[in-house]
Design a protein around this motif. Structure first.
Motif, PDB file in Angstrom:
ATOM      1  N   THR A   1      33.378  20.523  18.839  1.00 36.67           N
ATOM      2  CA  THR A   1      33.196  21.531  19.370  1.00 36.67           C
ATOM      3  C   THR A   1      34.823  22.106  19.168  1.00 36.67           C
ATOM      4  O   THR A   1      35.389  20.900  18.591  1.00 36.67           O
ATOM      5  CB  THR A   1      32.674  21.673  20.990  1.00 36.67           C
ATOM      6  N   ALA A   2      34.886  23.241  18.869  1.00 33.03           N
ATOM      7  CA  ALA A   2      36.451  23.595  18.957  1.00 33.03           C
ATOM      8  C   ALA A   2      36.573  23.278  20.050  1.00 33.03           C
ATOM      9  O   ALA A   2      36.236  23.800  21.563  1.00 33.03           O
ATOM     10  CB  ALA A   2      36.681  25.194  18.447  1.00 33.03           C
ATOM     11  N   VAL A   3      38.157  22.811  20.132  1.00 34.74           N
ATOM     12  CA  VAL A   3      39.002  22.311  20.901  1.00 34.74           C
ATOM     13  C   VAL A   3      40.211  23.268  21.737  1.00 34.74           C
ATOM     14  O   VAL A   3      40.898  23.161  20.945  1.00 34.74           O
ATOM     15  CB  VAL A   3      39.800  20.609  21.515  1.00 34.74           C
ATOM     16  N   ARG A   4      40.373  23.794  22.645  1.00 32.18           N
ATOM     17  CA  ARG A   4      41.540  24.598  23.130  1.00 32.18           C
ATOM     18  C   ARG A   4      43.033  23.797  23.731  1.00 32.18           C
ATOM     19  O   ARG A   4      43.976  24.285  23.490  1.00 32.18           O
ATOM     20  CB  ARG A   4      41.322  25.294  24.465  1.00 32.18           C
ATOM     21  N   SER A   5      42.794  22.745  24.692  1.00 32.45           N
ATOM     22  CA  SER A   5      44.148  21.622  24.921  1.00 32.45           C
ATOM     23  C   SER A   5      43.260  20.505  25.129  1.00 32.45           C
ATOM     24  O   SER A   5      42.436  20.414  25.460  1.00 32.45           O
ATOM     25  CB  SER A   5      44.079  22.769  25.779  1.00 32.45           C
ATOM     26  N   VAL A   6      43.826  19.728  25.347  1.00 31.34           N
ATOM     27  CA  VAL A   6      43.626  17.870  26.012  1.00 31.34           C
ATOM     28  C   VAL A   6      44.716  17.930  27.214  1.00 31.34           C
ATOM     29  O   VAL A   6      44.970  17.927  27.940  1.00 31.34           O
ATOM     30  CB  VAL A   6      44.706  17.148  24.813  1.00 31.34           C
ATOM     31  N   VAL A   7      43.691  17.759  28.070  1.00 35.09           N
ATOM     32  CA  VAL A   7      43.675  17.917  29.033  1.00 35.09           C
ATOM     33  C   VAL A   7      44.463  15.589  29.588  1.00 35.09           C
ATOM     34  O   VAL A   7      45.284  15.951  29.961  1.00 35.09           O
ATOM     35  CB  VAL A   7      42.442  17.582  30.606  1.00 35.09           C
ATOM     36  N   ASP A   8      43.352  15.169  29.196  1.00 28.83           N
ATOM     37  CA  ASP A   8      44.564  13.725  29.203  1.00 28.83           C
ATOM     38  C   ASP A   8      43.471  12.159  28.085  1.00 28.83           C
ATOM     39  O   ASP A   8      42.503  12.934  28.005  1.00 28.83           O
ATOM     40  CB  ASP A   8      43.837  13.231  30.913  1.00 28.83           C
ATOM     41  N   THR A   9      44.514  11.810  28.278  1.00 25.60           N
ATOM     42  CA  THR A   9      44.095  10.910  27.171  1.00 25.60           C
ATOM     43  C   THR A   9      44.134   9.147  27.160  1.00 25.60           C
ATOM     44  O   THR A   9      45.323   8.816  28.432  1.00 25.60           O
ATOM     45  CB  THR A   9      44.706  10.831  25.801  1.00 25.60           C
ATOM     46  N   ALA A  10      43.458   8.070  27.160  1.00 26.21           N
ATOM     47  CA  ALA A  10      43.613   6.658  27.587  1.00 26.21           C
ATOM     48  C   ALA A  10      43.482   6.206  26.809  1.00 26.21           C
ATOM     49  O   ALA A  10      42.526   6.187  25.692  1.00 26.21           O
ATOM     50  CB  ALA A  10      42.644   6.747  29.407  1.00 26.21           C
ATOM     51  N   ILE A  11      43.740   4.402  26.943  1.00 23.23           N
ATOM     52  CA  ILE A  11      43.511   3.954  25.600  1.00 23.23           C
ATOM     53  C   ILE A  11      43.735   2.449  26.356  1.00 23.23           C
ATOM     54  O   ILE A  11      44.620   2.203  27.180  1.00 23.23           O
ATOM     55  CB  ILE A  11      44.567   4.117  24.448  1.00 23.23           C
ATOM     56  N   SER A  12      42.517   1.798  25.960  1.00 24.02           N
ATOM     57  CA  SER A  12      42.600   0.147  26.515  1.00 24.02           C
ATOM     58  C   SER A  12      42.286  -0.609  25.537  1.00 24.02           C
ATOM     59  O   SER A  12      41.446   0.004  24.587  1.00 24.02           O
ATOM     60  CB  SER A  12      41.269   0.468  27.501  1.00 24.02           C
TER      61      SER A  12
END
Length: 506
Positions: free
Chosen positions: A339-350
């Motif tokens: 789906t089309a994304v308006r904004s990114v709230v949070d990201t995490a990498i492990s």
């Protein structure tokens, strides 16, 4: 007659890493009466708090603790994101790993998801991977000399330096910090999720104390009073002092950290109702391994100028040329959202445990992104993939740990969210070499049919032959050969040089 050998004893520890073992845990949880019915689960996050480790009587590893869970959901008949917080206990075993002491187990969360059973009940399932390691005490005794042979015994001595663990120290401590929120923003009405990354920066031995320092990177997702989602990210320094009695000041040390518990709440100690301040409390266990340089001297060979000698030999394995390097790989991965994304709230990498395969370090990576689509709905996407980092070590016994340390950049694309981030692989390489050394010996009688040996011999040294081998063959001494040939050392002997071998015996 048996030779009386002098021996030197060395006490140290060797570190052993074993194959990781998986663990699955789950729990049904009732939605508290103070929370609305669940309409839709948006995302589930968690962190592993490993509080118990032991070796069982049958040699297995046992790990226990809790997964601290935050379930992000949309409630019925309400607007905005809400969160459920609870613990899932776990206890699991790794089979047949042997015995030792100073056990350590590192845990990571591979995946976690929540399914709605009904609007008032959810089922959360977590999959963990546990990495066991231990320090095992080693008592090494090597022969270094021979007693009472009045110069007849000739010894070929060698010395090798190795890096070994002198010991391990552990300490549990609690770290607490008040985090002010940005001025002009609304206070925190609800803490939605909290995660921390612990990184050591320094470890050294000062007198009888071990001083360790590090940074705790905290990320807190919270909902403001007006319903807006906000993300607080701070890097917090910490330090601790451990007892270091029994270690020399020239020893090196390195610290690792394990999470025991995690709590974040609005308010401070002086103002519990202050929603513009968050209080983060983290319990940690630091494990400091102290390393020392150890010189091991041993007898590589021996013979007697007076009689034949039968030697017993044993194999000595020593880790040499220990090196630590960091390999960095910049990664770019697309997380398709559908789906089309308006904004990114949070990201995490492990990152998971690195393994060497085909000349490359293979690092499993888990990426997560919480986003808002163009219709204003919150969603999340996860992806697991493998990052390949070239191995540039020249052989040896190598181990590696991988981390994501650096900024995670999220770019919105038509397909979803593209993440760019660095992966660092800390590689420790040790070349393990084996040497034959004398473990025993006894002199023998001369054969009865032994003919009279010439008093002098003239000969050249063969290709790759050593002066020691020549002297041993004729029961002469290296010093005697050099002296009668008026040579200062073995390096002056050329391939065409005819050597006079004195006191030769057949």
């Amino acid at each position: 007659m048996e030779l009386k050998l002098q021996k030197a004893d060395h006490e140290y520890y060797e570190t052993l890493r074993f194959a990781p073992f998986p663990c699955e845990t789950m729990r049904e949880n009732i939605v508290p009466d103070s929370c609305g019915d669940i309409a839709r689960v948006v995302d589930t996050t968690g962190c592993v708090c490993l509080t118990g480790r032991e070796l069982t009587g049958d040699g297995r590893f046992c790990a226990s603790g809790n997964v601290e869970v935050s379930v992000l959901y949309i409630p019925e008949k309400e607007e905005g994101l809400r969160s459920l917080h609870f613990q899932i206990p776990f206890q699991c075993y790794g089979e047949g790993q042997g015995d030792g002491e100073e056990l350590d187990i590192r845990g990571e969360l591979r995946s976690i998801d929540t399914r709605v059973l009904n609007p008032r009940k959810v089922l959360t399932r977590a999959n963990l991977m546990l990495y066991p390691a231990l320090c095992r005490h080693v008592s090494l005794s090597v022969c270094t000399g021979v007693e009472g042979e009045e110069g007849n015994i000739q010894l070929l001595r060698e010395k090798k330096e190795t890096r070994v663990a002198a010991g391990v120290r552990e300490k549990e401590f609690t770290f607490s910090e008040e985090l002010p929120l940005s001025p002009g923003r609304g206070g925190a009405e609800e803490i939605l999720s909290t995660r921390v990354d612990i990184r050591g920066s320094d470890s050294k031995l000062i007198g009888s104390k071990l001083v360790v320092k590090g940074f705790l990177s905290a990320t807190v997702l919270y909902r403001e009073a007006g319903g807006r989602l906000s993300l607080l990210q701070q890097e917090l320094p910490f330090s601790q002092i451990l007892e270091g009695n029994g270690f020399d000041e020239d020893c090196e040390s390195e610290a690792a950290y394990r999470l025991l518990s995690l709590d974040c709440r609005a308010g401070s100690e002086s103002a519990p109702d202050d929603t513009c301040t968050l209080t983060l409390t983290v319990s940690l266990c630091t494990r400091v391994t102290v390393w020392k340089r150890l010189e091991i001297g041993f007898i590589a060979d021996l013979y007697s100028t007076a009689a034949p000698v039968a030697c017993q030999m044993t194999e000595l394995e020593i880790g040499e040329d220990s090196q630590q390097n960091v390999r960095r790989q910049n990664v770019r991965e697309l997380l398709e959202t559908g789906t089309a994304v308006r904004s990114v709230v949070d990201t995490a990498i492990s990152c998971g445990g690195a393994r060497l395969e085909g000349g490359e370090w293979k690092v499993p990576v888990w990426a997560r992104c919480l986003y808002m689509d163009e219709s204003g709905q919150l969603g999340s996407v996860r992806r697991e993939f493998t990052v390949s980092i070239p191995d540039e070590e020249d052989g040896g016994d190598c181990q590696a740990e991988a981390f994501c340390r650096g900024d995670v950049i999220a770019n919105i694309t038509p397909e979803g969210v593209e993440l760019r981030f660095p992966v660092e692989c800390e590689i420790t390489g040790v070349h393990r070499r084996r040497y034959l050394c004398v473990s025993g010996g006894e002199t023998e009688e001369e054969p009865q049919d032994q003919g009279q040996a010439p008093s002098l011999i003239l000969r050249k040294m063969g290709t790759g032959e050593t002066l020691w081998a020549v002297a041993k063959q004729y029961r002469a001494t290296r010093e005697g050969i050099l002296s009668v040939n008026e040579l200062a050392d073995e390096s002056q002997i050329t391939p065409d040089r005819l050597l006079l071998i004195p006191r030769a015996r057949a």
